[in-house]
Design a protein around this motif. Structure first.
Motif, mmCIF file in Angstrom:
data_model
loop_
_atom_site.group_PDB
_atom_site.id
_atom_site.type_symbol
_atom_site.label_atom_id
_atom_site.label_comp_id
_atom_site.label_asym_id
_atom_site.label_seq_id
_atom_site.Cartn_x
_atom_site.Cartn_y
_atom_site.Cartn_z
ATOM 1 N N LEU A 18 -21.285 -10.855 -57.350
ATOM 2 C CA LEU A 18 -21.644 -12.197 -56.893
ATOM 3 C C LEU A 18 -21.032 -13.240 -57.813
ATOM 4 N N LYS A 19 -20.652 -14.354 -57.209
ATOM 5 C CA LYS A 19 -20.011 -15.418 -57.979
ATOM 6 C C LYS A 19 -20.736 -16.735 -57.761
ATOM 7 N N ILE A 20 -20.617 -17.591 -58.729
ATOM 8 C CA ILE A 20 -21.206 -18.922 -58.606
ATOM 9 C C ILE A 20 -20.466 -19.699 -57.515
ATOM 10 N N GLY A 21 -21.253 -20.366 -56.665
ATOM 11 C CA GLY A 21 -20.669 -21.144 -55.567
ATOM 12 C C GLY A 21 -20.700 -20.421 -54.240
ATOM 13 N N GLU A 22 -21.119 -19.168 -54.221
ATOM 14 C CA GLU A 22 -21.180 -18.428 -52.974
ATOM 15 C C GLU A 22 -22.452 -18.803 -52.218
ATOM 16 N N LEU A 23 -22.299 -18.870 -50.867
ATOM 17 C CA LEU A 23 -23.439 -19.177 -50.009
ATOM 18 C C LEU A 23 -24.156 -17.868 -49.674
ATOM 19 N N VAL A 24 -25.431 -17.827 -49.999
ATOM 20 C CA VAL A 24 -26.200 -16.599 -49.780
ATOM 21 C C VAL A 24 -27.470 -16.908 -48.994
ATOM 22 N N LYS B 181 -33.671 -2.121 -56.074
ATOM 23 C CA LYS B 181 -33.916 -1.898 -54.653
ATOM 24 C C LYS B 181 -33.292 -2.980 -53.768
ATOM 25 N N THR B 182 -32.744 -3.994 -54.405
ATOM 26 C CA THR B 182 -32.192 -5.102 -53.623
ATOM 27 C C THR B 182 -30.881 -4.679 -52.967
ATOM 28 N N ILE B 183 -30.772 -4.987 -51.675
ATOM 29 C CA ILE B 183 -29.532 -4.715 -50.934
ATOM 30 C C ILE B 183 -28.714 -6.000 -50.940
ATOM 31 N N ILE B 184 -27.475 -5.897 -51.432
ATOM 32 C CA ILE B 184 -26.583 -7.056 -51.457
ATOM 33 C C ILE B 184 -25.391 -6.725 -50.572
ATOM 34 N N ARG B 185 -25.134 -7.547 -49.591
ATOM 35 C CA ARG B 185 -24.089 -7.247 -48.618
ATOM 36 C C ARG B 185 -23.157 -8.444 -48.459
ATOM 37 N N ASN B 186 -21.896 -8.112 -48.350
ATOM 38 C CA ASN B 186 -20.868 -9.115 -48.056
ATOM 39 C C ASN B 186 -20.019 -8.558 -46.924
ATOM 40 N N THR C 172 -34.704 -17.763 -49.016
ATOM 41 C CA THR C 172 -34.035 -19.022 -49.289
ATOM 42 C C THR C 172 -32.592 -18.934 -48.812
ATOM 43 N N THR C 173 -31.996 -20.066 -48.605
ATOM 44 C CA THR C 173 -30.592 -20.159 -48.204
ATOM 45 C C THR C 173 -29.948 -21.231 -49.068
ATOM 46 N N GLY C 174 -28.815 -20.903 -49.661
ATOM 47 C CA GLY C 174 -28.167 -21.918 -50.479
ATOM 48 C C GLY C 174 -27.040 -21.339 -51.311
ATOM 49 N N LEU C 175 -26.532 -22.164 -52.215
ATOM 50 C CA LEU C 175 -25.414 -21.779 -53.078
ATOM 51 C C LEU C 175 -25.944 -21.224 -54.393
ATOM 52 N N LEU D 276 -33.176 -8.379 -49.685
ATOM 53 C CA LEU D 276 -31.853 -8.397 -49.059
ATOM 54 C C LEU D 276 -31.164 -9.698 -49.425
ATOM 55 N N ILE D 277 -29.913 -9.583 -49.862
ATOM 56 C CA ILE D 277 -29.082 -10.766 -50.116
ATOM 57 C C ILE D 277 -27.809 -10.592 -49.315
ATOM 58 N N ARG D 278 -27.539 -11.562 -48.454
ATOM 59 C CA ARG D 278 -26.303 -11.500 -47.665
ATOM 60 C C ARG D 278 -25.426 -12.678 -48.073
ATOM 61 N N VAL D 279 -24.178 -12.368 -48.335
ATOM 62 C CA VAL D 279 -23.229 -13.405 -48.752
ATOM 63 C C VAL D 279 -22.492 -13.925 -47.517
ATOM 64 N N PHE D 280 -22.477 -15.237 -47.382
ATOM 65 C CA PHE D 280 -21.695 -15.871 -46.321
ATOM 66 C C PHE D 280 -20.419 -16.437 -46.939
ATOM 67 N N ASN D 281 -19.827 -17.427 -46.311
ATOM 68 C CA ASN D 281 -18.572 -17.986 -46.824
ATOM 69 C C ASN D 281 -18.812 -18.586 -48.192
ATOM 70 N N SER D 282 -17.929 -18.304 -49.161
ATOM 71 C CA SER D 282 -18.071 -18.899 -50.480
ATOM 72 C C SER D 282 -17.439 -20.273 -50.485
#
Lengths: 157, 164
Positions: free
Chosen positions: B135-141, B120-125, B91-94, B157-163
């Motif tokens: 992670l913060k509320i309002g971030e685009l992932v 096991k989840t990889i979270i990358r920013n 999924t993609t979203g906020l 895998l969770i990748r953070v884009f621009n918040s």
């Protein structure tokens, strides 16, 4: 047999024509009749005009098809861009470059995620629009030489 | 002996000629086309099945995950142009809510989904690995994962884009 209404006898008429044909045939062959001098250019001109007309119709039709395909492509591309933004397809594809090791380790989930996010119908509509545009462009290029009046007909001497 | 060799040579030549014939090439192209189109159709069916299955689980468990009618909202979802069943493997979203190990991600005009974060989840920013607490509320992932029977996505895998 005589026709009672018109008093026409077919057999007698045929016999009369054949008898006169025997006399007329040597005269006809001896004269060596030829068509008038203006007839050949007139025929050539008529053929050239007809071909030019068909070429113009083909060009008009091709331009109409290309116009329609351009509008289809424009609509489809804008819709495709909107769908890419909505489903995040390009962002998912970006992961293949930013997190290549993690993606390689879980390539099946990544592939399914990418395929599920693809906007299928807008993509298919875009491809169909481009195909229609290519075909119409081919028709235009094919009909362009035919629009030259002087080249529509060439004598074979 | 020589006669047999001549016969075999003539047969070989005929077969070689047949292999280069137009009918042979058309038949080969037609078979190849059928194979490709069957493969594409099977792939489409596989992807569609997973999406439909996840959409069903998402709708059936909506009241447990998000609260709402017991029968779920799935049957009431309109099918608009370009939208179909819910994507099951990502999924993609906020981020609109963080509840323990679960994230609620709301896509742009797509239904919200629960993302389950595990060890096991990889979270990358950017170039850094971060933790769930970062992670913060309002971030685009962007999330890639596996669907479960509860209508949730277990993130790989969770990748953070621009918040935002």
């Amino acid at each position: 047999m005589k026709d009672k209404k018109t008093n026409f006898n077919a057999k007698e008429t045929v016999d009369f024509s054949l008898a006169h044909l025997d006399k007329m045939l040597p005269e006809i062959l001896a004269e060596g009749q030829e068509p008038p001098a203006y007839l050949l250019p007139k025929i050539i001109l008529a053929i050239s005009h007809r071909r030019l007309f068909y070429a113009r119709m083909e060009m008009i039709g091709s331009l109409a098809v290309s116009g329609i395909s351009l509008s289809v492509v424009f609509f489809a591309v804008s819709e495709l861009g909107r769908q890419f933004e909505q489903t995040g397809t390009l962002k998912i594809l970006f992961l293949a470059f930013s997190d290549s090791m993690a993606i390689l380790a879980n390539w099946q989930d990544f592939a399914l995620s990418f395929l599920e996010s693809l906007p299928v119908w807008p993509f298919a509509l875009t491809m169909a629009g481009f195909l229609l545009l290519l075909v119409s462009a081919g028709l235009i290029f094919n009909s362009l030489p035919k629009l030259n009046f002087n080249s529509t007909f060439k004598l074979n001497n | 002996m020589e006669t047999n060799e001549k016969i075999s040579d003539s047969i070989a030549k005929k077969l070689a000629g047949a292999a280069h014939s137009r009918i042979f090439k058309i038949t080969t192209a037609a078979v190849l086309f059928l194979i490709i189109i069957t493969g594409v159709f099977g792939l489409g069916m596989a992807v569609g099945y997973r999406k439909a299955n996840f959409s069903y689980n998402w709708g059936e468990n909506y009241h447990r995950n998000f609260g709402g009618p017991r029968n779920g909202f799935f049957r009431q979802m309109p099918m608009m142009f370009g939208s179909d069943f819910i994507s099951a493997h990502g999924t993609t979203g906020l981020i609109i809510k963080i509840d323990g190990n679960n994230l609620v991600v709301d896509g742009n005009n797509t239904p919200e989904k629960i993302v389950v974060v595990s060890d096991k989840t990889i979270i990358r920013n950017g170039q850094q690995d971060i933790k769930l607490g970062d992670l913060k509320i309002g971030e685009l992932v962007v999330v890639v994962g596996n669907p479960n029977t509860g209508g949730q996505i277990e993130a790989i895998l969770i990748r953070v884009f621009n918040s935002k």
